[in-house]
Scaffold this active site. Sequence first.
Site, PDB file in Angstrom:
ATOM      1  N   CYS A 167       0.823  -1.220   0.000  1.00  0.00           N
ATOM      2  CA  CYS A 167       0.000   0.000   0.000  1.00  0.00           C
ATOM      3  C   CYS A 167       0.853   1.265   0.000  1.00  0.00           C
ATOM      4  O   CYS A 167       0.612   2.182  -0.783  1.00  0.00           O
ATOM      5  CB  CYS A 167      -0.932   0.002   1.209  1.00  0.00           C
ATOM      6  N   HIS A 168       1.863   1.310   0.877  1.00  0.00           N
ATOM      7  CA  HIS A 168       2.658   2.530   0.990  1.00  0.00           C
ATOM      8  C   HIS A 168       4.156   2.266   1.088  1.00  0.00           C
ATOM      9  O   HIS A 168       4.928   3.189   1.335  1.00  0.00           O
ATOM     10  CB  HIS A 168       2.200   3.349   2.208  1.00  0.00           C
ATOM     11  N   GLY A 169       4.574   1.023   0.898  1.00  0.00           N
ATOM     12  CA  GLY A 169       5.994   0.737   0.743  1.00  0.00           C
ATOM     13  C   GLY A 169       6.794   0.447   1.992  1.00  0.00           C
ATOM     14  O   GLY A 169       8.024   0.381   1.929  1.00  0.00           O
ATOM     15  N   PRO A 183       6.882   4.613   5.985  1.00  0.00           N
ATOM     16  CA  PRO A 183       5.668   5.155   6.608  1.00  0.00           C
ATOM     17  C   PRO A 183       5.295   4.492   7.935  1.00  0.00           C
ATOM     18  O   PRO A 183       4.772   5.157   8.830  1.00  0.00           O
ATOM     19  CB  PRO A 183       4.598   4.914   5.546  1.00  0.00           C
TER      20      PRO A 183
END
Length: 210
Positions: A167-169, A183
């Site tokens: 989703c955001h790494g 994140p």
Amino acid sequence: MAHPLTAPAFPALSPDAATHDAERRQWLLATTAMGCAATAAVALPLVASFAPSERAKAQGASVQVEIGDIAPGEVKVVEWRGQPVWVVRRTPEMLAHLDGMADLADPDSQKKQQPPYATNTHRSIKPEVLVTVGICTHLGCSPVTLNEGTTNPSVPADWKGGFFCPCHGSTFDFAGRVFKNKPAPTNLLVPPHKYLADNTLLIGEDDSAA
């Protein structure tokens, strides 16, 4: 029947930067949809589920899990308080990579969201058995497994294996420790648990208050 930890196949990296970026964008678009909508079973195959009743879950009931059938390199996924909990039997190679792992945000697990027995390199009571909630600590997406040797362009070329949140790494090693500048603010959560026998876990209770 147990299933091995497996990594999805990705196209080989191209030396051309534009092609590399295009492949990265395409991969992220595809896996974001998969990772955010699916459960942990997408990347960590479901071996068995021990789901208590709705009333028991609402009361935070503990879950007893037999782990003797988990072979090295395999995972069992169980449900506790409505969350997927991964029980991973790590191989000697997985454990060896944990020592001296660089660029971790909290390598010694000092942040207080984890029990005292998670404040070690392997973040577990028994070194070979990892027990962790399979939810990214950023926005609650479900990470997937990326084994060593993956050609996924979202992890470094010297990747030693671990978990990746599409989703955001955010990236985590095989102890669930988050890497720096990601994140996710903390390591993957280690739930309260204890051993009732060599191959029997109780998730949801420990002896810390005894």
